[in-house]
Design an enzyme around this catalytic site. Structure first.
Site, PDB file in Angstrom:
ATOM      1  N   ARG A 171      48.151 -42.811  42.438  1.00  0.00           N
ATOM      2  CA  ARG A 171      47.433 -42.579  43.684  1.00  0.00           C
ATOM      3  C   ARG A 171      48.438 -42.453  44.811  1.00  0.00           C
ATOM      4  NH1 ARG A 171      49.882 -46.043  46.027  1.00  0.00           N
ATOM      5  NH2 ARG A 171      48.479 -45.762  47.766  1.00  0.00           N
ATOM      6  N   GLY A 172      47.934 -42.076  46.007  1.00  0.00           N
ATOM      7  CA  GLY A 172      48.842 -41.770  47.106  1.00  0.00           C
ATOM      8  C   GLY A 172      49.045 -40.258  47.121  1.00  0.00           C
ATOM      9  N   ALA A 173      48.915 -39.666  48.319  1.00  0.00           N
ATOM     10  CA  ALA A 173      48.839 -38.206  48.410  1.00  0.00           C
ATOM     11  C   ALA A 173      50.003 -37.470  47.722  1.00  0.00           C
ATOM     12  CB  ALA A 173      48.716 -37.813  49.883  1.00  0.00           C
ATOM     13  N   ARG A 191      40.490 -35.377  42.816  1.00  0.00           N
ATOM     14  CA  ARG A 191      40.249 -36.105  44.080  1.00  0.00           C
ATOM     15  C   ARG A 191      40.262 -35.081  45.224  1.00  0.00           C
ATOM     16  NH1 ARG A 191      43.348 -41.601  45.194  1.00  0.00           N
ATOM     17  NH2 ARG A 191      41.458 -42.026  46.400  1.00  0.00           N
ATOM     18  N   ASP A 214      46.796 -38.652  54.270  1.00  0.00           N
ATOM     19  CA  ASP A 214      46.358 -37.866  53.112  1.00  0.00           C
ATOM     20  C   ASP A 214      46.136 -36.394  53.444  1.00  0.00           C
ATOM     21  OD1 ASP A 214      45.470 -40.806  52.419  1.00  0.00           O
ATOM     22  OD2 ASP A 214      45.685 -39.669  50.557  1.00  0.00           O
ATOM     23  N   ASN A 235      43.349 -40.819  56.403  1.00  0.00           N
ATOM     24  CA  ASN A 235      44.162 -41.784  55.645  1.00  0.00           C
ATOM     25  C   ASN A 235      43.194 -42.850  55.130  1.00  0.00           C
ATOM     26  OD1 ASN A 235      46.766 -42.725  54.689  1.00  0.00           O
ATOM     27  ND2 ASN A 235      46.568 -44.403  56.137  1.00  0.00           N
TER      28      ASN A 235
HETATM   29  O1  MRU Z   1      43.181 -43.951  47.668  1.00  0.00           O
HETATM   30  P1  MRU Z   1      44.679 -43.909  47.700  1.00  0.00           P
HETATM   31  O2  MRU Z   1      45.322 -45.182  47.263  1.00  0.00           O
HETATM   32  O3  MRU Z   1      45.225 -42.684  46.979  1.00  0.00           O
HETATM   33  O4  MRU Z   1      45.022 -43.732  49.248  1.00  0.00           O
HETATM   34  C1  MRU Z   1      46.361 -43.671  49.639  1.00  0.00           C
HETATM   35  C2  MRU Z   1      46.543 -43.556  51.099  1.00  0.00           C
HETATM   36  O5  MRU Z   1      45.608 -43.491  51.862  1.00  0.00           O
HETATM   37  C3  MRU Z   1      47.969 -43.427  51.572  1.00  0.00           C
HETATM   38  O6  MRU Z   1      48.121 -44.009  52.837  1.00  0.00           O
HETATM   39  C4  MRU Z   1      48.300 -41.942  51.680  1.00  0.00           C
HETATM   40  O7  MRU Z   1      48.043 -41.303  50.477  1.00  0.00           O
HETATM   41  C5  MRU Z   1      49.699 -41.707  52.077  1.00  0.00           C
HETATM   42  S1  MRU Z   1      50.789 -42.014  50.731  1.00  0.00           S
HETATM   43  C6  MRU Z   1      52.371 -41.599  51.164  1.00  0.00           C
END
Ligand code: MRU
Length: 341
Positions: free
Chosen positions: A44-46, A87, A233, A243
Site C-alpha cells: 500500500r502507499g501510492a 484501488r 495519493d 491523502n
Molecule cells: O490506504 P493506504 O495505506 O494505501 O494510504 C496511504 C496514504 O494515504 C499515504 O499517505 C500516501 O499513499 C502517500 S505514500 C508516499
C-alpha cells in the site's frame, strides 16, 4: 528498509498487513495475485502501488509471451484493466500502467517487448527512490532546527520504492540533526501510523511518539508541533489533494494554530487532468475495518458504517508542496503548471 523486491521472474512483497509483529515476504508470479495484494493492502502507499503494478505487468507479459502478437496485446490490455481495478484513488497506479503500456507500444506491442518492459519497471522503481532522495534534500531545508514534526498515515520506505516521501523529508532532516521529535498519528482504521510509520522511525533511531488521531489538535494548541509533513495519493491541478482519511482534519487544525503544513509527493502523484479535488475518486472500504479491530469486534453487529479510505484537503490549507523539483508555494495552479505541465 524496502518492501518491494524484483527477482526476475517473481515479485517479492513484504506483507504490510502483518507488520510490525511479523516480517513476512510473499512471492508473486501471477499478476492477478498482485492485483489482490494491492486490494488487500499487502502492499500500500501510492508510489509502492505503482511500482508493484509495473512489475505485475511484466509478470503478465511473461505469462502471455507464447501467444501471437495480436492475442498477446489483447491479453495485456485485459491485464492492465485487472490491475487498474485494484484501488481507485492513488494516481500512481494508473500512471505506472500507462507508462508500461506506452513502453509496450514503443516495442512492437508483441512478446519481443518483454525485456524492455522489465527494464521499464525497474526504472520506475529506481526513479521513485531517486525522487524521494531529492524530496528529502528540498524538504529538509524547510524543517526548522529542533523540530517537532507531526505526520499522518505512512508515507515512508514501505509506501514507496524506498526511503519515503514525507518520511524521506524527516529522514534527511534527522541526518542534519534537526529533528527533536516526530509525532505519528496512529491513523484509524487500519493503523498505518502505529504499525508502519512508528516501526520505520523506531528502526531508524528517529525519536518518535505515537499518538491517537484525536490528540493532534491538543498538541498543536499546546505549541508542541512546529510543522506537519505527510504524503499524498493524488493531487489535482489546483493543489487540492487526496491523502489518508484524517489528513483534512490535521490540515484544519494546523491552519487554526498557524502550524506550517506540507505534503511531499513525486510528480507521478500529480494529476493535472483534474482541475480540482472534487474530481478525485475516493475509495470506500468494507465496514468491517471499522467494526473490528485486529479481528476483535468493537461495534454492534448490524450498525451502519461509512469508511472512506481518503479525504481531500483544499489547497488553501497547504503551506507548500515538496516535490523532486523543489518546494512549490502558492499560487499552486500556476506554479504546478510551470514545473510539471
Ligand atoms: O490506504 P493506504 O495505506 O494505501 O494510504 C496511504 C496514504 O494515504 C499515504 O499517505 C500516501 O499513499 C502517500 S505514500 C508516499
Amino acid at each position: 528498509m524496502e518492501a518491494i523486491k524484483w527477482q526476475g521472474n517473481s515479485l517479492l512483497l513484504l506483507d504490510q498487513t502483518r507488520l510490525p509483529v511479523t516480517e513476512y515476504w510473499l512471492r508473486y508470479t501471477d499478476f492477478r495475485q498482485v492485483a489482490g495484494a494491492i486490494k488487500t493492502m499487502v502492499v500500500r502507499g501510492a508510489p509502492a502501488i505503482g511500482v508493484s503494478a509495473a512489475y505485475a505487468y511484466v509478470l503478465a507479459a511473461r505469462e502471455f509471451s507464447g501467444l501471437s502478437d495480436e492475442d498477446f496485446f489483447q491479453k495485456m490490455t485485459e491485464a492492465k484493466a485487472t490491475l487498474s481495478a485494484s484501488r481507485p484513488t492513488a494516481v500512481n497506479l494508473f500512471w505506472a500502467l500507462d507508462r508500461m503500456e506506452a513502453c509496450l507500444a514503443a516495442n512492437g506491442k508483441s512478446p519481443a517487448a518483454l525485456e524492455a518492459l522489465e527494464r521499464e519497471a525497474m526504472a520506475i522503481h529506481r526513479q521513485d527512490v531517486e525522487m524521494n532522495l531529492q524530496m528529502g534534500r528540498f524538504g529538509s531545508a524547510v524543517v526548522p532546527e529542533h523540530a517537532h514534526i507531526l505526520t499522518h498515515c505512512n508515507a515512508g520506505a514501505l509506501a514507496t520504492g524506498g526511503y519515503g516521501t514525507a518520511l524521506g523529508v524527516i529522514r534527511a532532516a534527522h541526518q542534519q540533526g534537526k529533528v527533536s521529535m516526530v509525532y505519528a498519528d496512529e491513523t484509524r482504521p487500519l493503523l498505518q501510523g502505529a504499525r508502519l510509520t512508528a516501526y520505520e522511525l523506531v528502526q531508524d533511531g528517529i525519536p518518535t511518539t505515537l499518538i491517537a488521531d484525536n490528540m493532534a489538535a491538543s498538541l498543536m494548541g499546546a505549541g508542541k508541533i512546529d510543522m506537519v509533513v505527510l504524503g499524498c495519493d493524488r493531487m489535482a491541478a489546483n493543489g487540492d489533494f487526496a491523502n489518508k482519511i484524517g489528513t483534512y482534519s490535521v490540515a484544519v487544525n494546523a491552519h487554526f494554530h498557524g502550524v506550517p503544513f506540507y505534503t511531499a509527493l513525486p510528480s507521478s502523484t500529480i494529476d493535472l487532468r483534474l482541475p480540482d479535488g472534487s474530481h478525485i475518486p475516493i475509495e470506500e472500504r468494507a465496514g468491517g475495518e471499522l467494526t473490528h479491530l485486529a479481528g476483535v469486534q468493537t461495534a454492534p453487529l448490524g450498525v451502519r458504517t461509512y469508511n472512506p479510505a481518503f479525504d481531500v484537503t483544499p489547497h488553501e490549507l497547504l503551506t507548500g508542496i515538496i516535490t523532486e523539483k523543489g518546494v512549490v508555494y502558492p499560487p499552486f495552479r500556476e506554479n504546478l503548471q510551470k514545473l510539471f505541465g
